[in-house]
Design an enzyme around this catalytic site. Structure first.
Site, PDB file in Angstrom:
ATOM      1  N   ARG A 108       0.886  -1.284   0.038  1.00 57.17           N
ATOM      2  CA  ARG A 108      -0.041  -0.007  -0.037  1.00 57.17           C
ATOM      3  C   ARG A 108       0.670   1.524  -0.020  1.00 57.17           C
ATOM      4  O   ARG A 108       1.787   1.324   0.827  1.00 57.17           O
ATOM      5  CB  ARG A 108      -0.638   0.004   1.200  1.00 57.17           C
ATOM      6  CG  ARG A 108      -1.514   1.465   1.318  1.00 57.17           C
ATOM      7  CD  ARG A 108      -2.524   1.413   2.415  1.00 57.17           C
ATOM      8  NE  ARG A 108      -3.872   0.840   1.917  1.00 57.17           N
ATOM      9  CZ  ARG A 108      -5.036   1.172   2.587  1.00 57.17           C
ATOM     10  NH1 ARG A 108      -5.169   2.138   3.620  1.00 57.17           N
ATOM     11  NH2 ARG A 108      -6.031   0.464   2.234  1.00 57.17           N
ATOM     12  N   ASP A 231     -16.828   8.415  -1.362  1.00 57.61           N
ATOM     13  CA  ASP A 231     -15.499   8.248  -0.332  1.00 57.61           C
ATOM     14  C   ASP A 231     -14.874   9.707   0.047  1.00 57.61           C
ATOM     15  O   ASP A 231     -15.605  10.471  -0.414  1.00 57.61           O
ATOM     16  CB  ASP A 231     -14.366   7.882  -1.539  1.00 57.61           C
ATOM     17  CG  ASP A 231     -13.111   7.438  -0.975  1.00 57.61           C
ATOM     18  OD1 ASP A 231     -12.759   7.398   0.264  1.00 57.61           O
ATOM     19  OD2 ASP A 231     -12.159   7.242  -1.645  1.00 57.61           O
ATOM     20  N   CYS A 272     -16.209   2.997   0.851  1.00 55.52           N
ATOM     21  CA  CYS A 272     -14.934   2.121   1.372  1.00 55.52           C
ATOM     22  C   CYS A 272     -14.639   2.124   2.721  1.00 55.52           C
ATOM     23  O   CYS A 272     -13.974   1.380   3.313  1.00 55.52           O
ATOM     24  CB  CYS A 272     -13.905   2.467   0.274  1.00 55.52           C
ATOM     25  SG  CYS A 272     -13.498   4.203   0.278  1.00 55.52           S
ATOM     26  N   ARG A 317     -14.413  -7.328   2.827  1.00 54.04           N
ATOM     27  CA  ARG A 317     -12.954  -7.052   2.293  1.00 54.04           C
ATOM     28  C   ARG A 317     -11.811  -8.215   3.003  1.00 54.04           C
ATOM     29  O   ARG A 317     -11.198  -8.762   1.990  1.00 54.04           O
ATOM     30  CB  ARG A 317     -12.008  -5.732   3.126  1.00 54.04           C
ATOM     31  CG  ARG A 317     -12.643  -4.246   2.862  1.00 54.04           C
ATOM     32  CD  ARG A 317     -12.670  -4.022   1.606  1.00 54.04           C
ATOM     33  NE  ARG A 317     -11.276  -4.218   0.960  1.00 54.04           N
ATOM     34  CZ  ARG A 317     -10.075  -3.217   1.482  1.00 54.04           C
ATOM     35  NH1 ARG A 317     -10.417  -2.116   2.221  1.00 54.04           N
ATOM     36  NH2 ARG A 317      -9.030  -3.401   0.860  1.00 54.04           N
TER      37      ARG A 317
HETATM   38  N1   CP Z   1     -11.329   0.812   2.717  1.00 59.73           N
HETATM   39  C1   CP Z   1      -9.825   0.727   3.090  1.00 59.73           C
HETATM   40  O1   CP Z   1      -9.108   0.551   2.118  1.00 59.73           O
HETATM   41  O2   CP Z   1      -9.692   0.791   4.528  1.00 59.73           O
HETATM   42  P1   CP Z   1      -8.248   1.032   5.366  1.00 59.73           P
HETATM   43  O3   CP Z   1      -7.836   2.345   4.797  1.00 59.73           O
HETATM   44  O4   CP Z   1      -8.819   1.037   6.715  1.00 59.73           O
HETATM   45  O5   CP Z   1      -7.472  -0.098   4.961  1.00 59.73           O
HETATM   46  N1  NVA Z   2      -9.627   7.520  -1.410  1.00 60.36           N
HETATM   47  C1  NVA Z   2      -9.087   7.141  -0.175  1.00 60.36           C
HETATM   48  C2  NVA Z   2      -9.453   5.502   0.049  1.00 60.36           C
HETATM   49  C3  NVA Z   2      -9.124   5.018   1.333  1.00 60.36           C
HETATM   50  C4  NVA Z   2      -9.574   3.668   1.440  1.00 60.36           C
HETATM   51  C5  NVA Z   2      -7.708   7.168   0.080  1.00 60.36           C
HETATM   52  O1  NVA Z   2      -7.054   7.070  -0.795  1.00 60.36           O
HETATM   53  O2  NVA Z   2      -7.317   7.870   1.178  1.00 60.36           O
END
Ligand code: CP
Ligand code: NVA
Length: 330
Positions: A108, A231, A272, A317
């Site tokens: 990530r 979001d 999300c 998820r």
């Molecule tokens: N939706 C999602 O990816 O949540 P987190 O940022 O908590 O992993």
């Molecule tokens: N668009 C948001 C999604 C988080 C799951 C971000 O990137 O912070």
């Protein structure tokens, strides 16, 4: 049945066929049933995975950890700043080292190119747990939630409200095109998805009998919607200074009672998460002090309404990430 996904990375949904995505959804349902029934499924015992996070997470990290443990694997978590990656060691070297020790790598972070390069050099499957451009594991959970609620997804209409060029909106547009779901991006013209991605998705959508629509008009955009999705207005990695501009731009696209009433009767709300729907977060309180908003992208009322399926979505998820790991590592 698609050909085996064993050994493949999961970097973006554009890399997968409709049949492959459907296969992952079927597998997710099997794993959910097993989890609910308490049936052990340590099918990947003896394997090890590493989770590389350059941004914070609750759902994605916990999903990979619980799913990894359920499958019998060893799980190592590297938090933002605790590995040598980037500062003292190149991405290529890091990928090669981790690929020698682990059977799979979750990443990530920031540019999509980073996760693509990790996959190029690691020699083991790499899974995208969110980049600036895409968030592909999220979409499997979203579609599973839609299918659980409506009994199907093909032919339904999903509307994304707000910052329609962020990672979640981009990935929703791709998954919709691949699975025959009509997709509407409803937001200001400067927050629309990249034209090249829109053109690619329109072509895929045509093959699958659905449409991609971009509109600034909330009334028109949300009419006939089966799923209203939003979001947060400022994503991870964006500067705090941008809040003021985003609030001005995106406030008209807040999901509230009027939006839900304009959608189809029986429409559901998805997000999300995390979400700014009340004053129970430090950022929420800060924004309230500065700009007077008690809630942002969705009202607390819609968030807590029976139409909101956000916690089913969050649970999914884990089941869907388990399916991705199993399919690519078995
Ligand atoms: N939706 C999602 O990816 O949540 P987190 O940022 O908590 O992993
Ligand atoms: N668009 C948001 C999604 C988080 C799951 C971000 O990137 O912070």
């Amino acid at each position: 049945m698609p050909r085996s996904l064993s050994g493949r990375s999961f970097l973006k949904l554009l890399d997968f066929t409709t049949e492959e995505i459907q296969y992952l959804l079927e597998l997710s349902k099997d794993f959910k049933r097993m989890k609910r029934a308490g049936t052990p499924h340590k099918y990947l015992a003896g394997k090890n995975i590493v989770l590389l996070f350059e941004k914070t997470s609750t759902r994605t990290r916990c999903s990979f950890e619980v799913a990894g443990n359920d499958l019998g694997m060893g799980v190592t978590y590297l938090d933002p700043g605790s590995s040598q990656m980037g500062k003292k060691e190149s991405l290529e070297d890091t990928a090669k080292v981790l690929g020698r020790m682990f059977d799979g790598i979750e990443y990530r972070g920031f540019d999509q190119q980073i996760v693509e390069n990790l996959a190029k050099h690691a020699g083991v499957p790499v899974w995208n747990g969110l980049t600036t451009d895409f968030h592909p594991t999220q979409m499997l959970a979203d579609v599973l939630t839609i299918e659980e609620h409506f009994g199907h997804y093909k032919g339904l209409t999903m509307v994304f409200m707000g910052d329609a060029r962020n990672n979640v909106a981009n990935s929703l547009m791709v998954v919709s095109a691949k699975l025959g779901i009509n997709f509407v991006a409803c937001g200001p013209k400067d927050n629309m998805p990249d034209k090249k991605l829109v053109d690619t998705c329109k072509k895929i959508a045509k093959e699958n009998g659905c449409t991609i629509t971009l509109t600034e008009d909330v009334k028109k955009g949300t009419k006939n919607a089966d799923v209203i999705y939003t979001d947060i207005w400022v994503s991870m990695g964006e500067p705090d200074e941008i809040w003021e501009q985003r609030i001005k731009l995106l406030s008209p696209y807040q999901v509230n009672d009027a939006v839900m009433k304009n959608a189809n009767p029986g429409a559901i709300f998805l997000h999300c998460l995390p979400s700014f729907h009340d004053l129970e977060t430090t950022i929420g309180v800060d924004i309230h002090k500065k700009f007077g908003l008690p809630e942002m992208e969705v009202t607390d009322k819609v968030f807590r309404s029976p139409q909101s399926k956000v916690f089913d979505e969050a649970e999914n998820r884990m089941h869907t990430i388990k399916a991705v790991m199993y399919a690519t590592l078995k």
